[in-house]
Write a protein that holds these residues in place. Structure first.
Motif, PDB file in Angstrom:
ATOM      1  N   ILE A 256       0.823  -1.200   0.000  1.00 52.93           N
ATOM      2  CA  ILE A 256       0.000   0.000   0.000  1.00 52.93           C
ATOM      3  C   ILE A 256       0.864   1.260   0.000  1.00 52.93           C
ATOM      4  O   ILE A 256       0.557   2.247  -0.683  1.00 52.93           O
ATOM      5  CB  ILE A 256      -0.949  -0.012   1.223  1.00 52.93           C
ATOM      6  N   GLU A 257       1.948   1.233   0.764  1.00 49.28           N
ATOM      7  CA  GLU A 257       2.827   2.405   0.806  1.00 49.28           C
ATOM      8  C   GLU A 257       3.511   2.650  -0.530  1.00 49.28           C
ATOM      9  O   GLU A 257       3.849   3.790  -0.851  1.00 49.28           O
ATOM     10  CB  GLU A 257       3.861   2.227   1.919  1.00 49.28           C
ATOM     11  N   GLN A 258       3.714   1.589  -1.297  1.00 50.00           N
ATOM     12  CA  GLN A 258       4.261   1.778  -2.646  1.00 50.00           C
ATOM     13  C   GLN A 258       3.231   2.420  -3.560  1.00 50.00           C
ATOM     14  O   GLN A 258       3.558   3.307  -4.349  1.00 50.00           O
ATOM     15  CB  GLN A 258       4.707   0.423  -3.218  1.00 50.00           C
ATOM     16  N   VAL A 259       1.978   1.958  -3.456  1.00 52.16           N
ATOM     17  CA  VAL A 259       0.912   2.488  -4.320  1.00 52.16           C
ATOM     18  C   VAL A 259       0.674   3.969  -4.047  1.00 52.16           C
ATOM     19  O   VAL A 259       0.554   4.779  -4.968  1.00 52.16           O
ATOM     20  CB  VAL A 259      -0.393   1.689  -4.129  1.00 52.16           C
ATOM     21  N   PHE A 260       0.632   4.340  -2.747  1.00 50.44           N
ATOM     22  CA  PHE A 260       0.311   5.718  -2.379  1.00 50.44           C
ATOM     23  C   PHE A 260       1.552   6.568  -2.078  1.00 50.44           C
ATOM     24  O   PHE A 260       1.409   7.701  -1.629  1.00 50.44           O
ATOM     25  CB  PHE A 260      -0.607   5.716  -1.146  1.00 50.44           C
ATOM     26  N   ALA A 261       2.727   6.030  -2.331  1.00 53.37           N
ATOM     27  CA  ALA A 261       3.991   6.754  -2.108  1.00 53.37           C
ATOM     28  C   ALA A 261       4.079   7.314  -0.686  1.00 53.37           C
ATOM     29  O   ALA A 261       4.445   8.476  -0.484  1.00 53.37           O
ATOM     30  CB  ALA A 261       4.156   7.879  -3.137  1.00 53.37           C
ATOM     31  N   LEU A 262       3.736   6.475   0.277  1.00 51.20           N
ATOM     32  CA  LEU A 262       3.800   6.889   1.678  1.00 51.20           C
ATOM     33  C   LEU A 262       5.195   6.574   2.232  1.00 51.20           C
ATOM     34  O   LEU A 262       5.665   5.441   2.107  1.00 51.20           O
ATOM     35  CB  LEU A 262       2.746   6.152   2.508  1.00 51.20           C
ATOM     36  N   PRO A 263       5.851   7.529   2.858  1.00 48.09           N
ATOM     37  CA  PRO A 263       7.196   7.297   3.401  1.00 48.09           C
ATOM     38  C   PRO A 263       7.140   6.576   4.739  1.00 48.09           C
ATOM     39  O   PRO A 263       7.527   7.109   5.783  1.00 48.09           O
ATOM     40  CB  PRO A 263       7.759   8.717   3.553  1.00 48.09           C
ATOM     41  N   GLY A 264       6.651   5.333   4.709  1.00 50.89           N
ATOM     42  CA  GLY A 264       6.444   4.595   5.953  1.00 50.89           C
ATOM     43  C   GLY A 264       7.430   3.466   6.149  1.00 50.89           C
ATOM     44  O   GLY A 264       8.441   3.340   5.438  1.00 50.89           O
ATOM     45  N   LEU A 265       7.103   2.602   7.090  1.00 54.91           N
ATOM     46  CA  LEU A 265       7.975   1.501   7.472  1.00 54.91           C
ATOM     47  C   LEU A 265       8.105   0.485   6.337  1.00 54.91           C
ATOM     48  O   LEU A 265       9.194  -0.041   6.089  1.00 54.91           O
ATOM     49  CB  LEU A 265       7.420   0.827   8.722  1.00 54.91           C
ATOM     50  N   THR A 270      11.384  -2.107   2.081  1.00 48.65           N
ATOM     51  CA  THR A 270      11.556  -2.488   0.676  1.00 48.65           C
ATOM     52  C   THR A 270      12.816  -1.878   0.092  1.00 48.65           C
ATOM     53  O   THR A 270      13.619  -2.569  -0.551  1.00 48.65           O
ATOM     54  CB  THR A 270      10.329  -2.044  -0.140  1.00 48.65           C
ATOM     55  N   GLU A 271      13.008  -0.580   0.309  1.00 46.35           N
ATOM     56  CA  GLU A 271      14.190   0.095  -0.230  1.00 46.35           C
ATOM     57  C   GLU A 271      15.472  -0.459   0.376  1.00 46.35           C
ATOM     58  O   GLU A 271      16.475  -0.644  -0.325  1.00 46.35           O
ATOM     59  CB  GLU A 271      14.090   1.597   0.041  1.00 46.35           C
ATOM     60  N   SER A 272      15.459  -0.742   1.670  1.00 47.29           N
ATOM     61  CA  SER A 272      16.660  -1.223   2.351  1.00 47.29           C
ATOM     62  C   SER A 272      17.022  -2.638   1.926  1.00 47.29           C
ATOM     63  O   SER A 272      18.203  -2.960   1.773  1.00 47.29           O
ATOM     64  CB  SER A 272      16.456  -1.175   3.874  1.00 47.29           C
ATOM     65  N   SER A 273      16.017  -3.493   1.746  1.00 50.60           N
ATOM     66  CA  SER A 273      16.298  -4.872   1.341  1.00 50.60           C
ATOM     67  C   SER A 273      16.847  -4.938  -0.076  1.00 50.60           C
ATOM     68  O   SER A 273      17.665  -5.821  -0.380  1.00 50.60           O
ATOM     69  CB  SER A 273      15.031  -5.722   1.456  1.00 50.60           C
TER      70      SER A 273
END
Length: 313
Positions: A256-265, A270-273
């Motif tokens: 969901i955070e990818q879809v809505f571009a939310l800077p969340g956990l 995802t970015e760190s992995s």
């Protein structure tokens, strides 16, 4: 009651240690790969080995995990292998965004699951068929598909809510609500579908018990029978499912955070992995595990308070 509390604490500690160690072993199991990823494509074998030593990845795995655990317990989660940013500082910026979506979704899941489940069990007929339809539909459709549909409907076509981004509550409460509403609904629909079905089943089983028929035969009104007796006994399986929903909500938040571009956990994980930023990944795992354990522990306390039989387990 006190013994159950102690058992839950020990169980939670065991889950925390096992989960973090398995994740740590998976992430730190290839030290040369981590060092190569940090240095980039042009890294030489010598520089890679030097980086392994610099990062402390040449030590035994149990020693590394022990050091990480001791530091984590003191509030030090290390620094990013890439940016050098403190993991705690990064989490302090990301966690509130995720909780802004997860917590309202979880609260509404509990409330709506109870209301819909009880209504379906008590009323039956059309109400029961509506709840069954919601349960099947909400379970069958992935939450990221629901998210995309909500974006097209409410953000692109009707332009009621923003399609992307997040506004902190302290900056503007109205914009904060607008920024979390669609992501929250994306997670809520599937969660309520499972919770309502569980409460419906639990209520039907409870309403079929002999003591319910006895209470009705004595002339007790239907309202007290349902809410003071039946619902208390049906709460345990329903709330268990709702507490387990926390894990699915956190998992769904990644998409969901990818879809809505939310800077969340979820976005941070995802970015760190992708770049093998192990300290950041471990930080996100630690916070995720703690959130799940706290909610499950709280759910157990509520179940024991509502249902005396649960205290004897």
């Amino acid at each position: 009651m006190l013994l159950n509390l102690l058992k839950n604490l020990v169980r939670s500690l065991g889950v925390f240690l096992v989960t973090t160690f398995i994740t740590f072993a998976m992430m730190f199991g290839n030290p040369t790969g981590i060092a190569s990823s940090v240095l980039g494509i042009g890294a030489t074998p010598e520089s890679v080995q030097a980086k392994v030593v610099q990062l402390g990845l040449d030590r035994p795995l149990l020693v590394q995990y022990g050091d990480w655990l001791v530091s984590a317990l003191t509030g030090d989660l290390g620094r990013s292998f890439y940016s050098g940013q403190s993991v705690v500082a990064a989490l302090s910026q990301r966690v509130p965004v995720t909780l802004s979506v997860i917590v309202p979704a979880l609260v509404l899941t509990a409330l709506l699951s109870v209301l819909l489940g009880v209504a379906a069990a008590v009323k039956g007929g059309v109400m029961d068929r509506i709840v069954q339809f919601i349960s099947v539909g909400g379970t069958a459709v992935p939450n990221f598909i629901i998210a995309i549909a909500l974006v097209f409907a409410f953000a692109i076509n009707w332009r009621i809510f923003p399609a992307t981004g997040f506004t902190p509550f302290a900056v503007n409460p109205g914009l904060w609500l607008a920024s979390i509403l669609l992501p929250m609904l994306s997670l809520l629909i599937g969660a309520v579908a499972g919770g309502a079905q569980q409460f419906r089943t639990a209520m039907l089983d409870t309403l079929g018990n002999d003591y319910i028929r006895t209470l009705r035969a004595r002339g007790m009104k239907e309202g007290p029978i349902i809410f003071q007796h039946a619902l208390r006994n049906a709460a345990a399986p329903g709330l268990t499912v709702v507490s387990l929903t926390t894990l699915s909500l956190l998992g769904g938040a990644v998409f969901i955070e990818q879809v809505f571009a939310l800077p969340g956990l979820g976005q941070l994980a995802t970015e760190s992995s992708k770049i093998s930023d192990v300290p950041m990944v471990m930080g996100t795992v630690l916070v995720t595990v703690l959130i799940v354990l706290v909610i499950n522990f709280t759910s157990d306390l509520i179940i024991q308070a509502l249902n005396p039989k649960a205290r004897k387990r």
